[in-house]
Motif scaffolding. Structure first.
Motif, PDB file in Angstrom:
ATOM      1  N   GLY A   1       0.808  -1.215   0.000  1.00 14.10           N
ATOM      2  CA  GLY A   1       0.000   0.000   0.000  1.00 14.10           C
ATOM      3  C   GLY A   1       0.838   1.261   0.000  1.00 14.10           C
ATOM      4  O   GLY A   1       2.067   1.240   0.208  1.00 14.10           O
ATOM      5  N   ASN A   2       0.173   2.370  -0.229  1.00 18.04           N
ATOM      6  CA  ASN A   2       0.844   3.665  -0.331  1.00 18.04           C
ATOM      7  C   ASN A   2       1.369   4.171   1.007  1.00 18.04           C
ATOM      8  O   ASN A   2       2.273   5.005   1.045  1.00 18.04           O
ATOM      9  CB  ASN A   2      -0.121   4.692  -0.928  1.00 18.04           C
ATOM     10  N   PHE A   3       0.777   3.679   2.097  1.00 12.81           N
ATOM     11  CA  PHE A   3       1.144   4.195   3.417  1.00 12.81           C
ATOM     12  C   PHE A   3       2.242   3.372   4.100  1.00 12.81           C
ATOM     13  O   PHE A   3       2.589   3.668   5.240  1.00 12.81           O
ATOM     14  CB  PHE A   3      -0.092   4.232   4.320  1.00 12.81           C
TER      15      PHE A   3
ATOM     16  N   LEU B   1       5.562   3.061   3.447  1.00 11.94           N
ATOM     17  CA  LEU B   1       6.789   3.826   3.705  1.00 11.94           C
ATOM     18  C   LEU B   1       6.566   4.861   4.799  1.00 11.94           C
ATOM     19  O   LEU B   1       7.437   5.073   5.651  1.00 11.94           O
ATOM     20  CB  LEU B   1       7.260   4.495   2.413  1.00 11.94           C
ATOM     21  N   LEU B   2       5.405   5.497   4.782  1.00 11.80           N
ATOM     22  CA  LEU B   2       5.092   6.477   5.816  1.00 11.80           C
ATOM     23  C   LEU B   2       5.008   5.813   7.187  1.00 11.80           C
ATOM     24  O   LEU B   2       5.496   6.353   8.193  1.00 11.80           O
ATOM     25  CB  LEU B   2       3.785   7.192   5.478  1.00 11.80           C
ATOM     26  N   TYR B   3       4.402   4.618   7.210  1.00 15.10           N
ATOM     27  CA  TYR B   3       4.290   3.891   8.482  1.00 15.10           C
ATOM     28  C   TYR B   3       5.665   3.441   8.970  1.00 15.10           C
ATOM     29  O   TYR B   3       5.940   3.473  10.178  1.00 15.10           O
ATOM     30  CB  TYR B   3       3.368   2.684   8.317  1.00 15.10           C
ATOM     31  N   LEU B   4       6.548   3.010   8.050  1.00 16.08           N
ATOM     32  CA  LEU B   4       7.894   2.596   8.456  1.00 16.08           C
ATOM     33  C   LEU B   4       8.671   3.770   9.038  1.00 16.08           C
ATOM     34  O   LEU B   4       9.485   3.588   9.957  1.00 16.08           O
ATOM     35  CB  LEU B   4       8.633   2.003   7.257  1.00 16.08           C
ATOM     36  N   LEU B   5       8.440   4.964   8.507  1.00 15.58           N
ATOM     37  CA  LEU B   5       9.058   6.151   9.103  1.00 15.58           C
ATOM     38  C   LEU B   5       8.535   6.358  10.524  1.00 15.58           C
ATOM     39  O   LEU B   5       9.309   6.684  11.439  1.00 15.58           O
ATOM     40  CB  LEU B   5       8.762   7.379   8.237  1.00 15.58           C
ATOM     41  N   TYR B   6       7.226   6.159  10.694  1.00 15.00           N
ATOM     42  CA  TYR B   6       6.643   6.245  12.035  1.00 15.00           C
ATOM     43  C   TYR B   6       7.219   5.163  12.946  1.00 15.00           C
ATOM     44  O   TYR B   6       7.469   5.416  14.138  1.00 15.00           O
ATOM     45  CB  TYR B   6       5.121   6.109  11.930  1.00 15.00           C
ATOM     46  N   THR B   7       7.466   3.973  12.395  1.00 14.50           N
ATOM     47  CA  THR B   7       8.082   2.885  13.167  1.00 14.50           C
ATOM     48  C   THR B   7       9.452   3.299  13.688  1.00 14.50           C
ATOM     49  O   THR B   7       9.778   3.083  14.866  1.00 14.50           O
ATOM     50  CB  THR B   7       8.212   1.623  12.298  1.00 14.50           C
ATOM     51  N   ALA B   8      10.267   3.891  12.818  1.00 19.21           N
ATOM     52  CA  ALA B   8      11.609   4.324  13.226  1.00 19.21           C
ATOM     53  C   ALA B   8      11.539   5.396  14.315  1.00 19.21           C
ATOM     54  O   ALA B   8      12.269   5.334  15.312  1.00 19.21           O
ATOM     55  CB  ALA B   8      12.384   4.834  12.016  1.00 19.21           C
ATOM     56  N   CYS B   9      10.666   6.375  14.127  1.00 24.25           N
ATOM     57  CA  CYS B   9      10.527   7.442  15.128  1.00 24.25           C
ATOM     58  C   CYS B   9      10.018   6.898  16.456  1.00 24.25           C
ATOM     59  O   CYS B   9      10.498   7.290  17.531  1.00 24.25           O
ATOM     60  CB  CYS B   9       9.583   8.528  14.610  1.00 24.25           C
ATOM     61  N   SER B  10       9.047   5.984  16.389  1.00 25.95           N
ATOM     62  CA  SER B  10       8.496   5.394  17.604  1.00 25.95           C
ATOM     63  C   SER B  10       9.557   4.588  18.351  1.00 25.95           C
ATOM     64  O   SER B  10       9.680   4.681  19.579  1.00 25.95           O
ATOM     65  CB  SER B  10       7.306   4.499  17.250  1.00 25.95           C
ATOM     66  N   PHE B  11      10.352   3.813  17.604  1.00 29.20           N
ATOM     67  CA  PHE B  11      11.394   2.993  18.240  1.00 29.20           C
ATOM     68  C   PHE B  11      12.441   3.880  18.899  1.00 29.20           C
ATOM     69  O   PHE B  11      12.881   3.602  20.023  1.00 29.20           O
ATOM     70  CB  PHE B  11      12.045   2.091  17.195  1.00 29.20           C
ATOM     71  N   ILE B  12      12.840   4.948  18.224  1.00 27.04           N
ATOM     72  CA  ILE B  12      13.845   5.853  18.795  1.00 27.04           C
ATOM     73  C   ILE B  12      13.315   6.507  20.069  1.00 27.04           C
ATOM     74  O   ILE B  12      14.026   6.615  21.077  1.00 27.04           O
ATOM     75  CB  ILE B  12      14.267   6.917  17.764  1.00 27.04           C
ATOM     76  N   PHE B  13      12.058   6.943  20.037  1.00 29.99           N
ATOM     77  CA  PHE B  13      11.491   7.629  21.199  1.00 29.99           C
ATOM     78  C   PHE B  13      11.289   6.674  22.373  1.00 29.99           C
ATOM     79  O   PHE B  13      11.616   7.008  23.519  1.00 29.99           O
ATOM     80  CB  PHE B  13      10.145   8.258  20.824  1.00 29.99           C
TER      81      PHE B  13
END
Length: 404
Positions: free
Chosen positions: A31-33, A35-47
């Motif tokens: 789906g189109n989202f 890559l956007l969700y994977l970016l959210y995954t990275a930010c969530s993991f870092i935080f």
């Protein structure tokens, strides 16, 4: 009837998966989202984990050789490390886990069978119960830690972060202290919910396997009920014909049970392959964490209520984390053993020779019960739980003796 109206079968899996998806570790397959969700995954993991892990590792390196400080920081470092490893396993094996979830919610596992709905709902409530108890222990612990800076401010004590860590700035100055304390407090609360959701997803899949074994046991026992109904009807000639048809039906039902048994076997093996290694490291870390917490409590000079309650509930949370894996593994083992007794409980003696031979094959398979293990080293059973508790106590006594 109230249970049927208020909860759906396998709802416990949906609860765990919703938390995991919301916190960024269940990306869409396509789906189109994505890559956007994977970016959210990275930010969530870092935080949630990345910053805390970096601060804790830096603190270990900065205080290398000081055993008292190393022991204080080791508990959360080990917890966060195993948490991070579970995130990696979840992301790398998401497709295989999704396949298990699809099987659990498929008609093949009696998902929409009203006859067995009571069993499915009963095991769903068990999964929710363990989730609630586990989350309660973890929630109290992290709330107490998050409340520590406020308790220090009210009591007039010096500023102290909720968790030990090394930062490249002065964490006692304003506003660095407030920002760091807020991050730690929010991060550990979110991490608690996420960690519990991942663990209950694993144990929830084991609960599904247990419910399917209970359904299989019921089906094996009730195979010949139709035959007894036919035998009290009509005349003798027709009874004989119905008896032949009943034996053929019984054989087909037994074949269906054998296929169901094989599906449960492969379902359980997949759970073993996906999660066994991470469960093994969880057991090792929790064994050390429990004794370290007990040692820290025994060495405390001043008992601050929020800190003390947080540490004790954290120890209970780590203990319960081991317990739910061992309890579910033990239940799976016991359910598979009961299939042998179920085979004796139907009307096998009045059936055909073909049915008896097939039933013997099912019984032979049941004599090798399903057993889950942690890293193929220790089985998930209540005996293993007791052994881990004994090992933790042994390490605790060694630490006590060295500190005396």
């Amino acid at each position: 009837m109230k249970e049927r109206e208020t909860i759906a079968p396998n709802f416990h899996l949906r609860v765990s998966l919703t938390i995991i998806r919301f916190l960024g570790t269940w990306p869409p397959a396509t789906g189109n989202f994505r890559l956007l969700y994977l970016l959210y995954t990275a930010c969530s993991f870092i935080f949630i984990l990345g910053i805390l892990l970096a601060a804790e590792i830096a603190n270990v390196l900065a205080n290398w050789g000081d055993m008292s400080k190393l022991v204080a920081v080791a508990t959360l470092l080990m917890t966060n490390s195993t948490h991070a490893s579970k995130v990696v396993v979840l992301l790398r094996r998401q497709a295989r886990i999704q396949a298990l979830l699809d099987i659990a919610n498929s008609p093949a596992f009696s998902r929409y069978d009203k006859v067995h709905e009571d069993l499915l709902i009963s095991y769903t409530w068990k999964g929710l119960f363990h989730h609630a108890v586990y989350q309660s222990f973890g929630g109290i612990a992290v709330l107490c830690w998050g409340f520590t800076p406020i308790a220090d401010l009210v009591a007039g004590r010096s500023r102290q972060l909720p968790m030990e860590g090394w930062y490249p700035y002065n964490t006692t100055a304003t506003p660095a202290f407030e920002i760091t304390a807020a991050h730690q407090g929010i991060a550990i609360i979110i991490a608690c919910f996420h960690n519990v959701a991942m663990d209950t997803l694993m144990t929830g899949l084991i609960t599904v396997a247990c419910s399917q074994l209970a359904i299989l046991e019921r089906n094996i026992i009730s195979i010949n009920n139709e035959e007894r109904i036919h035998e009290v009807q009509n005349n003798n000639d027709k009874n004989e014909l119905l008896a032949v048809e009943g034996r053929a039906l019984s054989y087909q039902l037994l074949k269906r049970c054998a296929v169901h048994n094989n599906m449960i076997f492969h379902f359980t093996n997949e759970i073993q392959d996906i999660f066994s290694t991470v469960i093994f490291f969880q057991f090792l870390s929790n064994c050390v964490i429990i004794c370290l917490i007990a040692f820290n409590v025994s060495q405390m000079k001043v008992y601050i209520p929020a800190v003390l309650i947080g540490m004790l509930t954290y120890m209970c949370c780590m203990t319960y984390q081991i317990f739910i894996f061992c309890w579910h593994g033990n239940e799976l083992h016991l359910h598979s053993i009961r299939l042998v007794t179920a085979a004796y409980s139907n009307n096998w003696f009045s059936n055909s020779d073909r049915f008896k031979r097939s039933l013997q094959i099912v019984m032979t398979r049941a004599h090798r019960p399903f057993t889950l293990s942690a890293g193929k080293v220790m089985s998930l059973s209540l005996n293993t739980f007791v052994q881990i508790m004994r090992m933790s106590y042994s390490i605790f006594t060694v630490l006590q003796g060295s500190a005396a």
